[in-house]
Design an enzyme around this catalytic site. Structure first.
Site, PDB file in Angstrom:
ATOM      1  N   LYS A 123      37.626  35.166  73.663  1.00 15.40           N
ATOM      2  CA  LYS A 123      38.585  33.929  74.005  1.00 15.40           C
ATOM      3  C   LYS A 123      36.500  33.666  75.266  1.00 15.40           C
ATOM      4  CE  LYS A 123      40.071  29.796  74.492  1.00 15.40           C
ATOM      5  NZ  LYS A 123      39.074  28.986  74.848  1.00 15.40           N
ATOM      6  N   PHE A 162      36.162  34.275  64.124  1.00 17.26           N
ATOM      7  CA  PHE A 162      37.548  34.677  64.436  1.00 17.26           C
ATOM      8  C   PHE A 162      38.024  34.578  62.569  1.00 17.26           C
ATOM      9  CE2 PHE A 162      36.604  30.638  66.118  1.00 17.26           C
ATOM     10  CZ  PHE A 162      37.725  29.686  65.623  1.00 17.26           C
ATOM     11  N   ARG A 220      33.102  25.487  68.470  1.00 13.81           N
ATOM     12  CA  ARG A 220      33.909  26.000  67.035  1.00 13.81           C
ATOM     13  C   ARG A 220      33.250  25.264  65.557  1.00 13.81           C
ATOM     14  NH1 ARG A 220      40.300  26.069  66.655  1.00 13.81           N
ATOM     15  NH2 ARG A 220      40.727  26.926  64.295  1.00 13.81           N
ATOM     16  N   ARG A 234      34.817  21.100  65.133  1.00 16.42           N
ATOM     17  CA  ARG A 234      36.693  20.715  65.403  1.00 16.42           C
ATOM     18  C   ARG A 234      36.996  19.620  65.050  1.00 16.42           C
ATOM     19  NH1 ARG A 234      39.848  19.565  67.258  1.00 16.42           N
ATOM     20  NH2 ARG A 234      41.830  20.508  69.169  1.00 16.42           N
ATOM     21  N   GLU A 291      42.082  38.992  70.745  1.00 13.62           N
ATOM     22  CA  GLU A 291      40.673  38.720  70.693  1.00 13.62           C
ATOM     23  C   GLU A 291      40.024  38.124  71.849  1.00 13.62           C
ATOM     24  OE1 GLU A 291      39.299  36.790  67.106  1.00 13.62           O
ATOM     25  OE2 GLU A 291      40.859  37.222  66.076  1.00 13.62           O
ATOM     26  N   ARG A 332      49.486  23.115  66.337  1.00 13.06           N
ATOM     27  CA  ARG A 332      49.316  23.878  67.600  1.00 13.06           C
ATOM     28  C   ARG A 332      50.721  24.701  67.498  1.00 13.06           C
ATOM     29  NH1 ARG A 332      45.854  23.475  71.460  1.00 13.06           N
ATOM     30  NH2 ARG A 332      45.540  21.025  71.019  1.00 13.06           N
TER      31      ARG A 332
HETATM   32  P1  ATP Z   1      42.224  22.692  70.918  1.00 13.19           P
HETATM   33  O1  ATP Z   1      41.029  23.281  70.101  1.00 13.19           O
HETATM   34  O2  ATP Z   1      43.019  23.802  71.065  1.00 13.19           O
HETATM   35  O3  ATP Z   1      42.532  21.713  71.449  1.00 13.19           O
HETATM   36  P2  ATP Z   1      40.532  22.978  73.672  1.00 13.19           P
HETATM   37  O4  ATP Z   1      39.380  22.528  72.416  1.00 13.19           O
HETATM   38  O5  ATP Z   1      40.671  22.359  75.222  1.00 13.19           O
HETATM   39  O6  ATP Z   1      41.972  23.071  73.078  1.00 13.19           O
HETATM   40  P3  ATP Z   1      40.898  25.539  74.157  1.00 13.19           P
HETATM   41  O7  ATP Z   1      42.288  25.573  74.980  1.00 13.19           O
HETATM   42  O8  ATP Z   1      39.893  26.691  75.358  1.00 13.19           O
HETATM   43  O9  ATP Z   1      40.233  24.894  73.764  1.00 13.19           O
HETATM   44  O10 ATP Z   1      41.368  26.547  72.709  1.00 13.19           O
HETATM   45  C1  ATP Z   1      40.526  26.890  71.796  1.00 13.19           C
HETATM   46  C2  ATP Z   1      39.300  26.724  71.312  1.00 13.19           C
HETATM   47  O11 ATP Z   1      38.783  27.930  71.735  1.00 13.19           O
HETATM   48  C3  ATP Z   1      39.154  27.286  69.706  1.00 13.19           C
HETATM   49  O12 ATP Z   1      39.270  25.512  69.017  1.00 13.19           O
HETATM   50  C4  ATP Z   1      38.643  27.499  69.182  1.00 13.19           C
HETATM   51  O13 ATP Z   1      36.727  26.326  69.667  1.00 13.19           O
HETATM   52  C5  ATP Z   1      38.510  28.512  70.648  1.00 13.19           C
HETATM   53  N1  ATP Z   1      38.271  30.233  70.535  1.00 13.19           N
HETATM   54  C6  ATP Z   1      37.598  30.753  71.438  1.00 13.19           C
HETATM   55  N2  ATP Z   1      37.129  32.198  71.062  1.00 13.19           N
HETATM   56  C7  ATP Z   1      38.347  31.924  69.401  1.00 13.19           C
HETATM   57  C8  ATP Z   1      38.921  32.892  68.892  1.00 13.19           C
HETATM   58  N3  ATP Z   1      38.461  34.578  69.468  1.00 13.19           N
HETATM   59  N4  ATP Z   1      39.789  32.657  68.336  1.00 13.19           N
HETATM   60  C9  ATP Z   1      40.318  30.943  67.662  1.00 13.19           C
HETATM   61  N5  ATP Z   1      39.772  30.202  68.805  1.00 13.19           N
HETATM   62  C10 ATP Z   1      38.383  30.856  69.354  1.00 13.19           C
END
Ligand code: ATP
Length: 589
Positions: free
Chosen positions: A252, A342, A257, A272, A250, A417
């Site tokens: 990103k 998603f 979120r 989140r 998918e 995770r």
């Molecule tokens: P995390 O949420 O994993 O702690 P983070 O806040 O630093 O880490 P990223 O590492 O950039 O964020 O990636 C995770 C986030 O990406 C998800 O929590 C979600 O908000 C976002 N996201 C964007 N596109 C998608 C997708 N297609 N599927 C799942 N999540 C996605």
């Protein structure tokens, strides 16, 4: 149980640093609280009134509390304030003043835990005209009738500053010991917590019905599910190999979120961090009601602002402006949101968590095909690294962050995770890996040109989720604007700790320690090994830790509004990123 007794337990907890000892004391406390008061005791120990999604906040500031203490002890406001400045903590100041109070002790000598909890809820719910004086009156009444030790915690609780160093993970282990025969049951309690996000409810279930009750807990509307999180891998080949053949890739998106809960026309949105953010996004609510043809659903998506004229998606710095408390309608017109759905967690009365991703995705495509403001994420299915790579490049060229690869067979793994989701971002392809999210545990005074800000940098830590502690990984002195420096100084001076906070493990000493509360996003050149930092030290045979090289503050927000201390990057992730970095480095050389 009397609140005075609870205060004795808290005092013992504050005095120990060994996690085992903490668990022992806490489990004794939960046993004594029993079925009748376990819910209140769990919330109080977490330092909250209700889980974050209920949005009930104390609304008690230092100044208001100082007035309540003055009223309860007979000292003047100025005397209370000066005691506070001396002690550095209002709880200790109240305890001292209670010991010296000249007022006659009030007849009722102590309230029960339940009574205190109910009065605190009342304090939080009091609003409008005259509410300040009412709050002061209620707090003063409790403080006046308490022992000096109980007063210390009656003051700290509404200020969200208990200082016992107990995290959710330790609370769950203690509940497991108290009511489920031992620490091994923690995993099952955690599963329940991950789907209801309410530790009080989990405590109640295990105290009343044991593990059977806990095992039967299911996803419910208007109780947010703790989010599934993604692991990282450095290359397309490794992703395909790890997820075993065909994967869903998918796009990103870099927005925020949102977890959407809908029952009939009632729609609520959660962040989140599981806060109720319904009021902030009237346009999303409208779109959910007009574009979705179903009665009951829980789904997740990434919200992004876009330019209506060009259809172009805007960068995170623009999107984040939609997270606000005022001027909501105007900003919604200026920066409309698109929600990329998603995942789906609940549909038509049924829990979808255990369904494989493949089925959940089919449901998303069926339900979100037609809308303008809500639609599925773009994705491809592939088992070829080359195709994954091309889709990744195309996504980057389109201004996106990268891709999320998803295991077709995997259930939705709430609150963890795991390799069922794997993220690949552009930065992995260079030596520097992803950004990291660190907890601030201390700060340094400014020297030279920084002296005027009284701020010279941060001491930051990762979260070790196995041991429920924070391990230092870096000192950060660059990347701050002047505005950010004064903002940080003001935020951090309010949460100073007189010594190293209980759950922090460190070898270096900042000018001031602070309670682990705020998370910052940090960019660095690479991860290195270091004897100075405790990150990963206890997991290493030679006792050498990990650190960041050339770290700097990153991104638009000073502190991350969507992450609490336990959501920070973990020790395990840093160790994995270090290994990944070595592999990429080898390939390049
Ligand atoms: P995390 O949420 O994993 O702690 P983070 O806040 O630093 O880490 P990223 O590492 O950039 O964020 O990636 C995770 C986030 O990406 C998800 O929590 C979600 O908000 C976002 N996201 C964007 N596109 C998608 C997708 N297609 N599927 C799942 N999540 C996605």
């Amino acid at each position: 149980m009397l609140f005075g007794k609870l205060a004795e337990y808290y005092d013992r907890l504050e005095g120990v640093s060994s996690r085992l000892k903490m668990m022992e004391i806490l489990s004794e406390l939960f046993k004594e609280a029993g079925k009748k008061e376990v819910v209140e005791t769990v919330y109080m120990t977490q330092g909250t009134l209700l889980p974050p999604f209920e949005g009930l906040e104390f609304g008690v500031a230092d100044k208001l509390m100082e007035e309540a203490i003055a009223l309860a002890t007979g000292y003047t406001k100025e005397q209370v304030h000066s005691e506070y400045k001396k002690a550095g903590d209002l709880g200790i100041a109240a305890q001292k003043l209670k010991q010296g109070t000249k007022l006659k002790q009030i007849v009722k000598n102590d309230y029960s835990v339940k009574e205190v909890y109910e009065m605190m809820v009342k304090v939080a719910r009091t609003s409008g005209q005259g509410s300040k004086d009412q709050k002061i009156g209620m707090l003063a009444n409790m403080i006046a009738s308490a022992s000096p030790l109980a007063a210390k915690y009656l003051v700290r609780y509404p200020l969200a500053n208990l200082r016992m160093g107990v995290g959710d993970s330790t609370i769950m282990e203690a509940l497991a010991i108290a009511y489920a025969g031992g620490r091994d049951a923690k995993e099952e309690l955690e599963r329940a917590y991950n789907i209801c996000s309410d530790l009080g409810e989990v405590g109640k279930a295990v105290a009343e019905g044991g593990m059977k009750e806990v095992g039967s807990m299911k996803v419910t509307l208007f109780k947010p599910v703790r989010p599934a999180l993604a692991e990282r891998l450095p290359t397309a080949e490794q992703i395909i190999e790890r997820l075993g053949g065909e994967v869903s890739v998918e796009q990103k998106y870099d927005g925020f979120r949102i977890q959407v809960h809908k029952k009939g026309k009632e729609v609520r949105l959660y962040s989140r961090r599981l806060e109720n953010i319904t009021e902030m996004f009237p346009d999303v609510i409208k779109a959910v009601n007009s574009e979705l043809d179903c009665d009951r659903i829980i789904f997740e998506g990434e919200a992004l602002a876009y330019n209506e004229a060009t259809g172009e998606f805007l960068p995170f710095q623009e999107t984040i402006q939609r997270k606000r408390k005022h001027g909501i309608e105007e900003k919604a017109m200026e920066l409309p949101l698109h929600l990329f759905a998603f995942d789906i967690l609940y549909y038509d009365g049924k829990d979808c968590l255990s369904k494989p991703y493949k089925e959940r995705r089919e449901l998303i495509e069926r339900l979100f095909g037609k809308g303008k403001a809500i639609g599925p994420t773009r994705r491809i299915l592939t088992s070829k690294p080359k195709e994954l790579e091309l889709f990744f490049e195309e996504s980057i060229e389109g201004g996106l962050e990268g891709i999320m690869a998803k295991d077709l067979k995997s259930p939705y793994i709430a609150g963890a995770r795991k390799f069922s989701w794997v993220k690949l971002k552009r930065s992995y392809k260079n030596k520097l890996s992803d950004t990291v999210d660190l907890v601030i545990v201390g700060y340094y005074l400014g020297r030279g040109s920084r002296a005027e800000f009284g701020f010279g940098g941060l001491l930051c830590a990762v979260y070790n989720d196995k041991r429920d502690v924070f391990e230092t990984v870096s000192r950060i002195g660059t990347g701050f604007t002047e505005k950010q420096m004064s903002e940080l100084k003001s935020m951090l001076s309010k949460i100073k700790s007189s010594g190293k906070p209980a759950r922090v493990e460190a070898l270096v000493e900042p000018d001031f320690w602070v309670q682990p509360k705020y998370v910052v996003t940090i960019n660095a050149d690479e991860i290195t090994r270091s004897p100075m930092h405790t990150c990963g030290k206890k997991d290493d045979k030679e006792g050498v830790g990990y650190a960041l090289r050339f770290p700097r503050l990153y991104g638009g927000e000073t502190v991350r509004g969507d992450k609490g201390p336990e959501d920070a990057t973990t020790t395990k992730e840093i160790m994995e990123m270090f290994r990944m970095q070595k592999k990429v480095g080898l390939k390049e050389s």
